[in-house]
Design a protein around this motif. Structure first.
Motif, PDB file in Angstrom:
ATOM      1  N   PRO A  39       0.842  -1.212   0.000  1.00  0.00           N
ATOM      2  CA  PRO A  39       0.000   0.000   0.000  1.00  0.00           C
ATOM      3  C   PRO A  39       0.871   1.254   0.000  1.00  0.00           C
ATOM      4  CG  PRO A  39       0.060  -0.991   2.184  1.00  0.00           C
ATOM      5  CD  PRO A  39       0.762  -1.949   1.279  1.00  0.00           C
ATOM      6  N   PRO A  40       0.281   2.393  -0.352  1.00  0.00           N
ATOM      7  CA  PRO A  40       1.049   3.656  -0.393  1.00  0.00           C
ATOM      8  C   PRO A  40       1.652   4.037   0.954  1.00  0.00           C
ATOM      9  CG  PRO A  40      -1.050   3.885  -1.554  1.00  0.00           C
ATOM     10  CD  PRO A  40      -1.093   2.571  -0.858  1.00  0.00           C
ATOM     11  N   SER A  41       1.068   3.541   2.039  1.00  0.00           N
ATOM     12  CA  SER A  41       1.575   3.916   3.366  1.00  0.00           C
ATOM     13  C   SER A  41       2.831   3.142   3.760  1.00  0.00           C
ATOM     14  CB  SER A  41       0.483   3.673   4.412  1.00  0.00           C
ATOM     15  OG  SER A  41       0.091   2.305   4.419  1.00  0.00           O
ATOM     16  N   THR A  42       3.277   2.203   2.934  1.00  0.00           N
ATOM     17  CA  THR A  42       4.456   1.406   3.277  1.00  0.00           C
ATOM     18  C   THR A  42       5.686   2.299   3.356  1.00  0.00           C
ATOM     19  OG1 THR A  42       3.488  -0.451   2.072  1.00  0.00           O
ATOM     20  CG2 THR A  42       5.810  -0.611   2.643  1.00  0.00           C
TER      21      THR A  42
END
Length: 366
Positions: free
Chosen positions: A116-119
């Motif tokens: 996900p982009p939050s990684t």
């Protein structure tokens, strides 16, 4: 690791709830499901998430203690419940430790695609690092059809999941059989040879099936024909050369050489006896003509020694020649080009000694 656990829980929860929502029928096209059924599905999804999270934690504990096999088992069980990029990343890293680079590359590439982009950037960098290590040990293959959008891909007779077929396939170094299939087109069967760290892209144009006239009632249509069979990946092994004749000929050559050496030693001993007896005759004052009676036995012994020297020297010569011939035969058989034959093979060697000759007889078929 704690940040990874939080990301995992949020990711699994969101994925599971979206899956439940997507599976619910739209009210515009079907009757709405009872609220109890939706609640049951949501409870089951949450239960899978809870079990996967617990297994993930247990896998992390085994990971910290470098119990790689235990960690792999926990991660695989969690993966069977919910497919998350966190699980895939840790599973790929563990399998790399267990010397399973092909499977490790598959999981690590999935983790990189689905993160996900939050990684965090450092987590992505870690995944890329271990993916690079895994790909350095296997071959990478990209498969594309030039004239159709999607194809079924089979590798060595096993169907490749659609998600993996759209990206990269990882292969053990060596030769493999690739099959591409699409409805209305002939199967394309290709042989692929790959090595560690090699990446190859196969872009193939499928050939449309020839249109056939409609057959009798009940006859299958052209596109309903049974799928082509994959070719055998292993060629029939060639008949191995029989080394029995080489061993037998070599052994017979060694026996012949031993006989030659033995008879040479015996001939030298007989010659020494003759020289000693001749020296004694010279001391007696002459040869074997008009020899005194007390030295007559020396003449008889001298003639016997001369006969033994001649016989043993001739026998040693025959043995040496036979040993050389047998050695040449063994080398010739080992190096000579051969054709397949169903004739039974066999070889027999035997020594032949007689008062007037000596030798080795070899009989055989090969």
């Amino acid at each position: 690791m704690e940040d990874a656990m939080k990301n995992l829980t949020r990711y699994l929860t969101g994925a599971a709830l979206c899956a439940v929502c997507a599976s619910a029928p739209a009210p515009a096209f079907a009757q709405a499901s009872p609220a109890g059924a939706e609640a049951a599905e949501e409870d089951e999804a949450r239960g899978d998430i809870a079990r996967a999270t617990q297994l993930y934690r247990e896998g992390n504990e085994a990971f910290k203690q470098k119990r790689w096999s235990d960690a792999e088992l926990k991660y695989l069980k969690a993966w069977g419940l919910v497919r998350s990029f966190d699980i895939a990343a840790n599973l790929g890293e563990v399998q790399l430790q267990l010397n399973k680079p092909r499977s490790a590359a598959t999981f690590l590439s999935f983790a990189l695609r689905t993160a996900p982009p939050s990684t965090k950037p450092e987590q992505l960098a870690r995944i890329r690092h271990f993916l690079g290590e895994a790909k350095a040990q296997v071959g990478t293959l990209r498969v594309r059809a030039m004239n159709v959008a999607e194809v079924e891909v089979y590798l060595d007779g096993e169907r490749v999941p659609e998600e993996a077929a759209r990206h990269e396939l990882y292969l053990e170094p060596g030769e493999h059989v690739l099959l591409m299939r699409h409805a209305g087109y002939e199967d394309a069967v290709l042989r692929v040879i790959t090595g560690p760290g090699l990446t190859e892209t196969i872009a193939h144009r499928l050939k449309p099936k020839a249109e056939k006239a409609p057959g009798a009632a009940g006859a299958p249509a052209a596109n309903d024909a049974p799928p082509a069979k994959l070719p055998e990946t292993t060629a029939a092994p060639r008949e191995a050369r029989s080394w029995v004749p080489v061993i037998a000929l070599g052994a017979a050559s060694a026996v012949g050489l031993g006989l030659g050496v033995g008879f040479t030693v015996a001939a030298n001993a007989a010659s020494a006896d003759g020289d000693r007896q001749q020296a004694m005759l010279r001391q007696a004052g002459g040869g074997c003509v008009d020899v005194p009676a007390e030295y007559s036995h020396l003449c008889s012994g001298l003639r016997d020694s001369a006969s033994r020297v001649e016989t043993r020297t001739r026998t040693a010569t025959v043995a040496y020649v036979a040993a050389g011939a047998l050695a040449i035969g063994a080398v010739t058989y080992a190096l000579w080009p051969r054709e397949r034959t169903t004739t039974s093979r066999g070889v027999h060697a035997s020594a032949e000694l007689s008062p007037d000759r000596a030798g080795i007889v070899v009989r055989g078929v090969w």
